[in-house]
Enzyme design. Sequence first.
Site, PDB file in Angstrom:
ATOM      1  N   LEU A 222     -30.329 -43.522   3.206  1.00  0.00           N
ATOM      2  CA  LEU A 222     -30.150 -42.998   2.177  1.00  0.00           C
ATOM      3  C   LEU A 222     -29.953 -41.424   2.807  1.00  0.00           C
ATOM      4  O   LEU A 222     -29.460 -40.789   1.911  1.00  0.00           O
ATOM      5  CB  LEU A 222     -30.969 -43.073   0.636  1.00  0.00           C
ATOM      6  N   GLY A 223     -29.858 -41.254   3.639  1.00  0.00           N
ATOM      7  CA  GLY A 223     -28.880 -39.849   4.214  1.00  0.00           C
ATOM      8  C   GLY A 223     -30.801 -39.209   4.028  1.00  0.00           C
ATOM      9  O   GLY A 223     -31.325 -38.914   4.243  1.00  0.00           O
ATOM     10  N   GLY A 226     -34.150 -39.770   2.264  1.00  0.00           N
ATOM     11  CA  GLY A 226     -34.780 -40.944   2.359  1.00  0.00           C
ATOM     12  C   GLY A 226     -34.565 -42.318   2.590  1.00  0.00           C
ATOM     13  O   GLY A 226     -33.106 -42.389   3.621  1.00  0.00           O
ATOM     14  N   GLY A 252     -28.011 -42.841  11.627  1.00  0.00           N
ATOM     15  CA  GLY A 252     -28.834 -44.289  11.471  1.00  0.00           C
ATOM     16  C   GLY A 252     -29.166 -45.037  12.712  1.00  0.00           C
ATOM     17  O   GLY A 252     -30.145 -45.891  12.622  1.00  0.00           O
ATOM     18  N   ASP A 253     -28.463 -44.612  13.597  1.00  0.00           N
ATOM     19  CA  ASP A 253     -29.196 -45.333  15.145  1.00  0.00           C
ATOM     20  C   ASP A 253     -30.791 -45.069  15.578  1.00  0.00           C
ATOM     21  O   ASP A 253     -30.794 -45.826  16.274  1.00  0.00           O
ATOM     22  CB  ASP A 253     -28.346 -45.225  15.951  1.00  0.00           C
TER      23      ASP A 253
END
Length: 309
Positions: A222-223, A226, A252-253
């Site tokens: 969720l960036g 969290g 994200g990776d």
Amino acid sequence: MITTITLNAAIDQVYEVDSLAVGGTNRVSTIIQEAGGKGINVAKVLKRSGADVTVGGFAGGINGERIRQLLLKKSIPSELIQVEGESRVCLTVLDSKKSKVTELLESGPQITKQEWQSMLNWIEDQSQSVKWFALSGSLPKGLPTTAYAELIDIINANGAKAILDSSGDALQNGIKAKPYAIKPNEFEIATILGKATVNETDLLDVGKRFVDDGVEHVCFSLGEKGAIFVNQEGYFKADAPKVEVINTVGSGDAFVGGLLYGLANGEEPLIAYKRALACGSVNAMYSKIGFIDSQQVEELMAQITIIKL
């Protein structure tokens, strides 16, 4: 041993400018060039975490050779299948003054049926000795939307485990093959549900559905808000630690890299979830893509609290 798969590998070129002037002249203050593509970014995070990792996927042309050289500089072994087309360049422009990121992404090469069959054969061999895989990123031209599902079927049949991080039809079809873990974001879930936006209830409902269908770990990134995690033990939520954000590309990776490192090393799921969130946050603190500092990861893990919903 862990293997990451990047079907659409790239050269990640990062330009930093004082203030981006669209339609004007921009002078670049800093240039960073890395091997890229989501699976390669995962591999870089795993390497810096201390894991034994190999990169698989496709690479072609002059850019493909450069990708191999850049991986070699980081002591990351690769077994990228040679393709006829030219691998892509992905340009990220960092606006220092406005703290904004602009991305220009090439589409990459067209993959032939013969090249795809070579990948299927390679995965069959690899998954007989390697037990953990990350399948990350968009599909290159020429591949069916069932491509990840085909790879997951082979991996599962050989007793190995796959973490899937993709989007659109590639993600939906991949989930049907029952990967061990998935990491969709809110936008990707909204697309699956046919909604403009999703709320927490939507995420919990679809997460339970995926777990009931055979996915062991559903991780919603969720960036800055969290993450939400769903597994057979229930629903869990964690806030992202507060950090000074420089570049979120690759976070994200890094999240996937942290999750995979934790699970592959036998950490309890909640600890692996903390590691994932910490790796994603540390990556955002740097201009480099797919970069972490292990000490900072440990420090942030100590600050993260996971609550059961």
